[in-house]
Design a protein around this motif. Structure first.
Motif, short mmCIF file in Angstrom:
data_model
loop_
_atom_site.label_atom_id
_atom_site.label_comp_id
_atom_site.label_asym_id
_atom_site.label_seq_id
_atom_site.Cartn_x
_atom_site.Cartn_y
_atom_site.Cartn_z
N PRO A 19 44.79 39.57 45.10
CA PRO A 19 43.56 40.12 44.54
C PRO A 19 42.28 39.50 45.11
N PRO A 40 46.94 43.33 40.24
CA PRO A 40 47.13 42.46 39.07
C PRO A 40 47.34 43.27 37.79
N ILE A 93 48.33 43.04 33.55
CA ILE A 93 48.27 42.10 32.42
C ILE A 93 48.80 42.78 31.17
N GLU A 145 50.52 37.76 33.00
CA GLU A 145 50.04 38.44 34.20
C GLU A 145 51.17 38.61 35.20
N GLU A 175 49.30 46.63 32.07
CA GLU A 175 48.40 47.61 32.66
C GLU A 175 47.54 46.91 33.72
N LEU A 176 47.03 47.71 34.65
CA LEU A 176 46.22 47.15 35.73
C LEU A 176 44.99 46.47 35.14
N ASP A 177 44.71 45.26 35.61
CA ASP A 177 43.55 44.52 35.11
C ASP A 177 42.31 45.01 35.86
#
Lengths: 157, 244
Positions: free
Chosen positions: A78, A102, A104, A111, A143-145
């Motif tokens: 990231p 990433p 979370i 994570e 879910e995508l951070d």
């Protein structure tokens, strides 16, 4: 190599020779060892943990001088993806093969980095998992951070 | 008195740009002289706009996001203090337990602290007093103060130097280099320039709100709001620099 903040070493991954960068890229980083490489270079950036503005400048200017070389970025973490999105010249003429996205957990905040290939992030919209079950708490959803358009903004460059 | 205040308010509104922009569009306004810009779906009705107008009229009001103003400051007297101060802030932060927040906060803090140490203090000829490639030992009157506070929505970081040399022109030059396209290709980051430009650009990109107050040759107070990664709205941001 270079300095004790960044290690550059060759490894073989699934039969493919890759050059792994591990550590932080800053004003002290010396990329000259990469000049010894002939032919296409596969740079595995998964181990890069940080980069500052002078490190970015050094990176951009180094690869500008190597414009004729074929370079591939694999397993971009990231912190690198963020630079690619902010600074188009960060990628230069390199081809981005894969990045880590990433995720979370909305319950336990565990994570997890999920590898996304170029054919997946290049699609419109990006073909990534929206959610999946958290393997740690098994109660929440990963879910995508951050938003996918924001995270994969480098695709437009 | 009221009439002149109303006239002043009208006049000041022309100094402030409101609307809904991308960061790149905002950089164009800033490059052409705009020192006060608010991007929000609420337009001129955004509450932060009223604060900017009050400040333009000389009222010492604060933005609601500047929650670190009363925090106990960390003090930097050497460049080697930077990592320690940043780690102290990160370890004390709940939001920074998440890697995306941690990474962004770290990057913004490092750039602001580095600029405060290496680009705030000048020699008589205007050149930087301290060389970025060497460790810097600040004089006691050059101490850099760092304040930090957070809530569920994000993090406020305030870096104060005693140099007072930052200007709108610094942002303009930074955005000129980092946003400008030439013949359809991005221009490179030239080696002859110091790193301060790219650092300012990165802070602008990674922060939602920026408030800079400069007392020329005395002090610069650089305050930023970094929203929690899951609440980051790229279209809601503000940029305000007040130079006295």
């Amino acid at each position: 190599m270079e300095n004790d903040k960044l290690i550059i070493e060759k490894v073989v991954v699934n039969g493919q020779e890759q050059i792994c960068l591990k550590g932080t890229i800053d004003e002290d980083t010396d990329f000259s060892s990469l000049l010894k490489e002939n032919g296409p270079m596969v740079l595995n950036l998964s181990g890069v943990t940080g980069i500052n503005s002078l490190g970015i400048r050094g990176w951009v200017n180094f690869w500008k001088e190597q414009a004729g070389k074929k370079v591939f970025y694999v397993e971009c973490p990231p912190v690198i993806v963020r630079q690619m999105s902010m600074i188009p010249s960060f990628t230069g003429t390199a081809e981005v093969v894969s990045v880590f996205a990433p995720y979370i957990c909305d319950h336990c905040e565990t994570e997890e980095l999920v590898l996304v290939r170029s054919d997946e992030f290049s699609a419109t919209p990006p073909q990534i998992k929206e959610t999946f079950s958290c393997s740690k708490c098994q109660a929440g959803e990963m879910e995508l951070d951050g938003g996918p358009n924001q995270y994969f903004a480098f695709r437009k460059k | 008195m009221k009439r002149s205040a109303k006239k002043s308010s009208t006049q000041d509104q022309s100094l402030l740009k409101t609307g809904l922009f991308s960061k790149e569009e905002a950089s164009i306004f800033i490059r052409t002289g705009c020192a006060h810009l608010h991007s929000s779906i609420l337009g001129s009705q955004d509450p932060t706009v009223a604060v900017s107008l009050n400040q333009l009229e000389g009222s010492p009001t604060s933005y609601s996001w500047e929650i670190a103003q009363t925090a106990t400051p960390h003090r930097l007297t050497t460049s080697t203090d930077r990592n320690g101060v940043i780690e102290n802030i990160l370890s004390a932060s709940s939001l920074a337990k998440r890697s995306q927040n941690r990474s962004r906060l770290h990057q913004v803090a490092e750039e602001l602290l580095t600029n405060a140490i290496y680009h705030s203090y000048k020699n008589s000829d205007g050149s930087d007093k301290y060389d970025r490639r060497e460790d810097a030992q600040l004089q006691s009157e050059e101490c850099v103060l760092v304040r930090f506070a957070e809530n569920l929505n994000g993090m406020n970081l305030i870096v104060e130097d005693q140099g007072g040399s930052l200007t709108l022109n610094d942002f303009q030059r930074a955005f000129e280099r980092c946003y400008q396209r030439k013949n359809g290709r991005e221009i490179g980051i030239e080696t002859k320039h110091s790193g301060a430009g790219l650092g300012l650009f990165m802070v602008f990109e990674l922060s939602a709100h920026i408030h800079v107050k400069v007392e020329k040759k005395k002090k610069t107070c650089f305050s930023v709001w970094i929203p929690d990664s899951q609440q980051f709205d790229p279209d809601t941001f503000s940029f305000n620099i007040f130079e006295e």
